[in-house]
Design a protein around this motif. Structure first.
Motif, short mmCIF file in Angstrom:
data_model
loop_
_atom_site.label_atom_id
_atom_site.label_comp_id
_atom_site.label_asym_id
_atom_site.label_seq_id
_atom_site.Cartn_x
_atom_site.Cartn_y
_atom_site.Cartn_z
N MET A 261 -71.64 47.45 94.04
CA MET A 261 -71.04 48.02 94.39
C MET A 261 -69.40 48.31 94.16
O MET A 261 -68.91 48.30 93.58
CB MET A 261 -71.10 49.12 96.10
CG MET A 261 -71.95 49.43 96.03
SD MET A 261 -72.55 50.66 94.71
CE MET A 261 -71.12 52.33 95.54
N SER A 262 -69.24 46.30 93.96
CA SER A 262 -67.66 45.93 93.69
C SER A 262 -68.54 46.52 92.23
O SER A 262 -66.85 47.08 91.84
CB SER A 262 -67.75 44.66 94.43
OG SER A 262 -68.76 43.28 93.57
N SER A 263 -69.29 46.07 91.71
CA SER A 263 -68.81 46.24 89.99
C SER A 263 -68.68 47.45 90.16
O SER A 263 -67.72 48.60 89.02
CB SER A 263 -69.84 45.49 89.28
OG SER A 263 -70.07 44.02 89.63
N PHE A 264 -69.16 48.91 90.90
CA PHE A 264 -69.40 50.21 90.75
C PHE A 264 -67.23 50.89 91.21
O PHE A 264 -66.96 51.53 90.14
CB PHE A 264 -69.80 50.60 91.31
CG PHE A 264 -70.66 52.41 91.23
CD1 PHE A 264 -71.22 52.75 90.72
CD2 PHE A 264 -69.42 53.01 92.38
CE1 PHE A 264 -71.17 53.81 89.91
CE2 PHE A 264 -69.58 54.42 91.63
CZ PHE A 264 -70.07 54.63 90.53
N GLU A 265 -67.15 49.96 92.25
CA GLU A 265 -65.93 50.51 92.29
C GLU A 265 -64.88 49.98 91.03
O GLU A 265 -64.01 51.07 91.10
CB GLU A 265 -65.52 49.85 93.71
CG GLU A 265 -66.26 50.33 95.09
CD GLU A 265 -66.09 49.68 95.73
OE1 GLU A 265 -64.91 48.89 96.06
OE2 GLU A 265 -66.15 50.29 97.19
N SER A 266 -65.19 49.01 90.47
CA SER A 266 -63.84 48.71 89.53
C SER A 266 -64.01 49.03 88.37
O SER A 266 -63.06 49.78 87.49
CB SER A 266 -64.29 46.81 88.99
OG SER A 266 -63.55 46.17 87.92
N GLY A 267 -64.60 49.79 87.99
CA GLY A 267 -65.56 50.72 86.75
C GLY A 267 -64.58 51.87 86.98
O GLY A 267 -64.53 52.75 86.54
N LEU A 268 -64.82 52.74 88.34
CA LEU A 268 -64.43 53.29 88.73
C LEU A 268 -62.35 53.55 88.52
O LEU A 268 -62.84 54.41 88.14
CB LEU A 268 -65.01 54.43 89.96
CG LEU A 268 -64.53 55.73 90.70
CD1 LEU A 268 -65.18 56.41 90.52
CD2 LEU A 268 -65.20 55.48 91.78
N ILE A 269 -62.22 52.38 89.28
CA ILE A 269 -61.00 52.82 89.45
C ILE A 269 -59.87 52.76 87.76
O ILE A 269 -59.04 53.20 87.87
CB ILE A 269 -60.79 50.97 89.81
CG1 ILE A 269 -59.90 51.47 91.83
CG2 ILE A 269 -58.97 50.88 89.98
CD1 ILE A 269 -60.55 52.71 92.30
N THR A 270 -60.76 51.89 87.17
CA THR A 270 -60.80 52.10 85.36
C THR A 270 -61.13 53.48 84.83
O THR A 270 -59.71 53.29 84.34
CB THR A 270 -61.14 50.55 84.87
OG1 THR A 270 -61.51 49.51 85.47
CG2 THR A 270 -61.00 50.75 83.12
N GLY A 271 -61.94 53.80 85.09
CA GLY A 271 -61.74 55.41 84.13
C GLY A 271 -60.47 56.06 84.97
O GLY A 271 -60.48 57.23 84.18
N LEU A 272 -60.27 56.11 86.21
CA LEU A 272 -59.54 56.82 87.33
C LEU A 272 -57.83 56.50 86.40
O LEU A 272 -57.60 57.40 86.05
CB LEU A 272 -59.00 56.73 88.77
CG LEU A 272 -60.86 57.74 88.87
CD1 LEU A 272 -60.47 56.61 90.81
CD2 LEU A 272 -60.13 58.65 89.17
N SER A 273 -58.02 55.13 86.54
CA SER A 273 -56.32 54.56 85.31
C SER A 273 -56.64 54.85 83.90
O SER A 273 -55.76 55.72 83.56
CB SER A 273 -56.44 53.09 85.65
OG SER A 273 -55.15 52.79 84.95
N GLU A 274 -57.70 55.17 83.33
CA GLU A 274 -57.08 55.73 81.97
C GLU A 274 -56.92 57.05 81.86
O GLU A 274 -56.81 57.43 80.80
CB GLU A 274 -58.41 55.15 81.20
CG GLU A 274 -58.90 53.55 81.13
CD GLU A 274 -59.81 53.27 79.93
OE1 GLU A 274 -61.32 54.37 79.40
OE2 GLU A 274 -60.16 52.32 80.02
#
Length: 325
Positions: A261-274
């Motif tokens: 889930m840490s990998s999933f959360e990292s991707g989620l934050i990246t997508g939001l930031s973009e």
């Protein structure tokens, strides 16, 4: 693999409403109200969905979804919303709205893919990151739709009842579920007391919520996100949409925990930031708090199935006991 004793997403939850059974002849009539040129070749009841009833209908060379509910206005809101969604949001087209035997019936475009929850139990860290990023991008696109106020939307997407998660409203809303609502019927008194202490201790965090009155899906999770590989192909089922905090959707998305889930959360934050969205440093806490409102509201029912109650109580206990790591 699921970690930390957390269960599968809404496993064996009882439905809000019974399945609405429609004869094939009636579905044919519904389809012809949309297009007289189509003939129904096959009808399949779709699993999932605890509120509306959905059928996959095969036509000549094509498929559609027939969506049925006793709440016609919820479909009318969905139809309006589908026509209003920002262009970047991947969602099926809402093709037609009608009525049958007192029920509201929508015909929607069929979208290919598999539901997100089917990928969460055995995906690699890299794939979890990619899926999280695509979901974050879609959530950022959803947030492009802005309203004049926070609250619950009518069929015209106007805020009909104002509701905003301020520290004061967070406390009073949770309390109302147990004092004037039905939630106290389903939880032990010691858990209710713990919820009240927890809300009072953490309500101040909503002072950090600057996400604004923007579109919230309202049921943003692995049962309503269709995937094509690691990319979102469609965001489904918009009946609970409202104007409010982004942390409602983030909390719903992260309600169940899986491996990596840490990998999933990292991707989620990246997508939001973009997508131009920056969250509070305490975003995990805010997401958990917003989702506590959602979980307690799910217990605010005269009738609540045993499986649903057990899973919600388990999720609430997780929030109360280990959400601040």
């Amino acid at each position: 693999m699921i970690t930390n004793g957390r269960g599968y997403m809404k496993t064996n939850w009882e439905r809000h409403n019974p399945i609405i059974e429609i004869p094939v002849e009636a579905i044919q009539s519904i389809i012809r109200s949309y297009s007289s040129y189509h003939t129904v070749q096959n009808v399949t009841l779709l699993s999932g969905g605890l509120s509306h009833t959905n059928y996959k209908v095969k036509l000549e060379g094509d498929f559609v979804v027939v969506r049925v509910t006793g709440n016609y206005e919820s479909l009318l809101k969905e139809e309006t919303l589908h026509a209003t969604l920002p262009g970047k949001v991947r969602s099926p087209r809402f093709l037609h709205l009608t009525k049958w035997s007192g029920y509201g019936v929508g015909i929607l475009e069929w979208k290919k893919g598999s539901l997100l929850y089917q990928h969460l139990t055995d995906s690699s860290p890299n794939n979890m990151t990619r899926m999280g990023k695509s979901i974050g991008q879609q959530l950022a696109a959803i947030r492009e739709l802005t309203f004049d106020a926070f609250g619950f939307l009518d069929t015209n997407l106007t805020v009909a009842e104002e509701f905003r998660l301020t520290p004061e409203n967070f406390i009073s809303t949770i309390e109302s579920f147990f004092t004037t609502g039905y939630a106290s019927k389903w939880l032990p008194n010691d858990v209710i007391d713990q919820i009240h202490r927890f809300t009072r201790e953490n309500a101040h965090l909503f002072k950090e919520d600057e996400s604004g009155p923007k579109l919230v899906h309202g049921d943003f999770n692995g049962l309503n996100l269709l995937m094509n590989g690691s990319d979102v192909s469609a965001v489904l089922d918009w009946e609970f949409a409202l104007s409010g905090s982004i942390y409602f959707d983030i909390g719903n998305m992260l309600r169940y925990q899986y491996s990596h889930m840490s990998s999933f959360e990292s991707g989620l934050i990246t997508g939001l930031s973009e997508g131009g969205i920056t969250l509070s440093e305490n975003w995990r806490k805010l997401a958990k708090l917003a989702d506590l409102v959602s979980l307690c509201s799910l217990l605010n029912q005269k009738v609540c199935g045993e499986n649903r109650v057990q899973d919600i109580q388990r999720l609430i206990n997780i929030t109360l006991n280990d959400s601040w790591k």
